[in-house]
Design an enzyme around this catalytic site. Sequence first.
Site, PDB file in Angstrom:
ATOM      1  CG  ASP A 161      -1.806   1.178   1.386  1.00 55.42           C
ATOM      2  OD1 ASP A 161      -2.199   1.797   0.192  1.00 55.42           O
ATOM      3  OD2 ASP A 161      -2.640   1.169   2.268  1.00 55.42           O
ATOM      4  CB  SER A 163       2.840   7.333  -1.160  1.00 59.46           C
ATOM      5  OG  SER A 163       4.207   7.221  -0.918  1.00 59.46           O
TER       6      SER A 163
END
Length: 285
Positions: A161, A163
Site C-alpha cells: 500500500d 504512495s
Amino acid sequence: MNQIQNGWFSEIGSLWPGQAMSLQVEEVLFQGKSDFQDVLAFKSTSYGNVLVLDGVIQATERDEFSYQEMLAHVALCAHPSPKSVLVIGGGDGGVLREIAKHDCVEKITICEIDKMVIDTAKQYLPGMARGFDDPRVTVFIGDGCAYMQARKGEFDVIIVDSSDPVGPAQTLFEKPFYQYMHDALSANGIACTQAENMWLHLDLIKNLVVFSKQLFAHAEYAYTMIPTYPGGQIGFLLCSKGDSCKTPRRSLPSDKVNYYNAAIHAASFVLPEFARRVLDTVDKS
C-alpha cells in the site's frame, strides 16, 4: 506550497498535470512534518476526515473502503489458503482491517516506515486504524524493502500500500523491489501492489507489467473506482507465482464488505480497450 486556500484543499501534483482534486475544509485537525514527509489531517465538509501525505490524499472516511477492500481481498481471495501476510506501507491501518476479515490468516506483519502516519490515523481515522487492534498483527517501524530482503519464502500474500512513485516510494515501483517480493513469497504466493491510474500513468503501468512478467507466472492489472483519487480510479498489479488471480477461489460474507464481491473481483480485470491493447499484449521481453 500551502494547498489550503479560501477554505479548500487542492491536490496539485506532477503526476496529474493540469488537473486537481479539491475538497472543502471544515477544520484542520493536524499538521506535522516527520523525518519522511509532510502529514496533514483535516475534516472535510462532505468526505469526513482526510489524511494527506506530501500534499496527496491518502484516504477519506467516505470512500476509503473501495481501495482498502480491493487491495486486500482480490489477492487474499485468489489464494486458496493464505496463512501469513505481509503489508508494506498501509500505516493508516485500513488494509490490516480488511486482512483481519479472513479467518484463515494466522499472522499479519506490517512494515511502515513513518510512525507519524500510524499515530495520526489512530487519532483521526479510527475506523481504519482499528486494523492495528487485531492480535495477529505485528508492527515493524522501518524499511519494508530491507525487511523483505531478509526473509525468503515466508509469506503467502504480500500487499504493498504505497504512495505514488516520487521520493522514497520510487524504489517500490522498480524491478529489484519486485524481485525481493518474489523471493519473500511462498511457492504459490501472490503480491498485490498499488499500481496507479490507467488514464494518467499507462506507460508506468506497462513498465511494471513488463518486468513483473519476467519474474512471476502471472502479472495482471485490476482496478477500482474511488472519487478522491486522481482521475477517480486506481489500479493494482496482481503478481502470482502460481495461478492467475482473475477468478476468486474463496469468498467473504456480504455483510463484511461494502465494495468487494466475487463479481467485482472478476470484473476488475476487464479493461477498457485503450488499456487492454497496451497491457494485455505485453510479453516478457
